[in-house]
Design a protein around this motif. Structure first.
Motif, PDB file in Angstrom:
ATOM      1  N   HIS A 102      30.527  36.984  29.418  1.00 46.98           N
ATOM      2  CA  HIS A 102      31.771  36.895  29.165  1.00 46.98           C
ATOM      3  C   HIS A 102      32.415  37.000  27.856  1.00 46.98           C
ATOM      4  CE1 HIS A 102      34.707  33.558  28.355  1.00 46.98           C
ATOM      5  NE2 HIS A 102      35.417  34.023  29.379  1.00 46.98           N
TER       6      HIS A 102
ATOM      7  N   ILE B 176      27.401  36.438  34.354  1.00 42.00           N
ATOM      8  CA  ILE B 176      28.729  35.983  33.815  1.00 42.00           C
ATOM      9  C   ILE B 176      28.731  35.407  32.602  1.00 42.00           C
ATOM     10  CG2 ILE B 176      30.678  34.705  34.412  1.00 42.00           C
ATOM     11  CD1 ILE B 176      30.270  34.912  37.278  1.00 42.00           C
TER      12      ILE B 176
ATOM     13  N   PHE C  76      37.048  31.067  34.804  1.00 41.16           N
ATOM     14  CA  PHE C  76      37.453  31.701  33.461  1.00 41.16           C
ATOM     15  C   PHE C  76      38.351  30.738  32.682  1.00 41.16           C
ATOM     16  CE2 PHE C  76      36.066  35.077  36.174  1.00 41.16           C
ATOM     17  CZ  PHE C  76      35.045  35.670  35.646  1.00 41.16           C
TER      18      PHE C  76
END
Length: 457
Positions: A104, A100, A44
């Motif tokens: 995100h 993801i 991230f």
């Protein structure tokens, strides 16, 4: 803390991911910012950790006393709905890793919003936030001009040789440019000072030129929607009457401009020419491809109208458009139309739970705009309403839900919706007023309510 959060917001908007801007032909110092703040480290980006960290440190300020309760509730609803539909998708065979990338940008909207909410407490904070967004847009516009007018000739890049989809900066800068224009103009309309009016005109002309250079037709749609929203919210006063007269006087010129420029893409006719490709009978390849994708997303939704496929799944490609698998292998996980993609992956029930924070943001901001008499509160509220329209338009037309720029801008709009109603009195504070033994409310010395300090610009 306010200055730190404004700095993070500014850097998130001006940071550049290498290879994704200026046709990959120009490296600038802002790419250092992008690498540090926006490029994933481990899994991230650093921006995620900052947003979550600031929210955690200031969590004592994240309650009904400091943020409108319904907005907090719908943030929780959206997160719970997203989690439930992620589980639903994974147990049905969805790819957790690809989810993801799907989620995100959208999920980070909420910690970003709460980070801003916890640090925006006064009118000066609101003014600083608006100035930050305008400054970011002006910087990105300046970089667009430098690349287009200086670097492209040096690199022997000709616009006609790079295709009709040519873009100087990024697609999501559409939202940044339009938002900055609306903030500047709404502040000029509300404050009515010579300085703010002049600043609003400068920002409008400068950034409108950047929109032209950036070559995104969706920007003109968003700008028109922003103007229409701003106009519709204006009360029936002297300003609106003046605008009505100006519209009547300019109407023949505008009609002639549209009639002459429809279908043309050169020079001053580029804005109306860009719009004509959206509504004309003859569509370009980009529009045809989007229509095919939209059809596939609708057909995917039909397989499970209530809950969709769940996250981690691809949409069903029943009709095949031009293949982009070589340059974007995840295109069926992350469709260009984020709104129809959200519907396909979450269904009608999931969409309602996930998307409800947007109408709540509009409702709370509209209450503040109608009730407040303070210029900075009204300008912030109307800008937040327009931001919802810009965000939705970008999400529908160009993957807006997954980009850092759109996430940051919408987070600021949500923060305004969470704070301004408490400032303006449009929403009652959860903190009860102290009372005397006989039940009479305690008033400050002099018998007047304390006034918030106003920005001087």
């Amino acid at each position: 803390m306010r200055n730190f959060v404004c700095l993070i917001v500014f850097l998130a908007l001006v940071g550049e991911v290498p290879g994704s801007i200026y046709l990959g032909k120009w490296d600038t110092p802002f790419q250092i910012v992008g690498v540090i703040l926006l490029v994933p480290h481990v899994k991230f980006p650093l921006l995620d950790f900052i947003a979550v960290g600031v929210t955690a440190m200031n969590s004592i300020r994240l309650g009904p006393k400091h943020c409108v309760a319904p907005l907090l509730q719908y943030i929780k609803v959206a997160l719970l709905a997203t989690l439930g539909l992620w589980v639903w998708g994974v147990i049905r065979g969805g790819n957790a890793y690809q989810s993801i990338f799907q989620l995100h940008g959208f999920v980070m909207l909420f910690p970003m919003a709460t980070m801003v909410i916890t640090t925006m407490r006064t009118h000066k904070d609101l003014f600083a936030l608006g100035a930050t967004l305008i400054a970011a847009a002006m910087v990105r516009a300046t970089m667009a001009f430098i690349f287009f007018f200086i670097m492209m000739p040096k690199l022997n890049i000709v616009v006609g040789d790079v295709g009709s989809g040519f873009c100087v900066t990024t697609h999501s800068d559409t939202a940044l440019f339009v938002t900055a224009i609306i903030i500047a103009l709404s502040w000029a309309l509300e404050s009515r000072s010579k300085r703010s009016i002049l600043a609003g005109l400068v920002v409008f002309v400068y950034i409108a030129a950047a929109i032209q250079v950036n070559n995104r037709r969706l920007a003109w749609v968003s700008l028109f929607a922003g103007f229409l929203t701003l106009y519709s919210l204006l009360p029936k006063n002297k300003i609106k009457r003046s605008i009505n007269r100006a519209i009547l006087l300019l109407a023949p010129v505008v009609v002639a401009y549209i009639a002459i420029g429809w279908g043309r893409t050169e020079g001053i006719f580029k804005p109306v020419g860009s719009l004509s490709t959206l509504f004309g009978k003859k569509e370009d390849a980009s529009s045809e491809t989007r229509n095919i994708e939209n059809y596939n997303l609708i057909q995917t939704l039909k397989t499970n109208p209530l809950l969709g496929t769940g996250w981690g799944h691809e949409y069903h490609e029943i009709s095949v458009a031009y293949s982009i698998a070589e340059i974007f292998p995840q295109y069926r996980f992350i469709p260009h139309n984020s709104v129809l993609g959200l519907l396909a992956f979450t269904g009608l029930l999931g969409f309602a739970g996930t998307w409800m924070f947007l109408p709540v943001t509009v409702y709370l901001s509209a209450r503040s705009y109608r009730i407040s008499k303070i210029p900075i509160e009204r300008a912030a509220a109307v800008s937040a309403i327009v931001e919802v329209a810009v965000y939705a338009n970008q999400a529908y037309g160009d993957m807006g839900m997954g980009t850092t720029t759109c996430t940051t801008l919408m987070a600021c709009g949500m923060a305004v919706a969470g704070r301004v109603p408490l400032m303006s009195g449009a929403w009652p504070s959860a903190r009860p007023k102290p009372k005397l033994a006989g039940g009479e409310e305690v008033k400050p010395a002099g018998g007047e309510e304390p006034k918030s300090e106003q920005p001087t610009v």
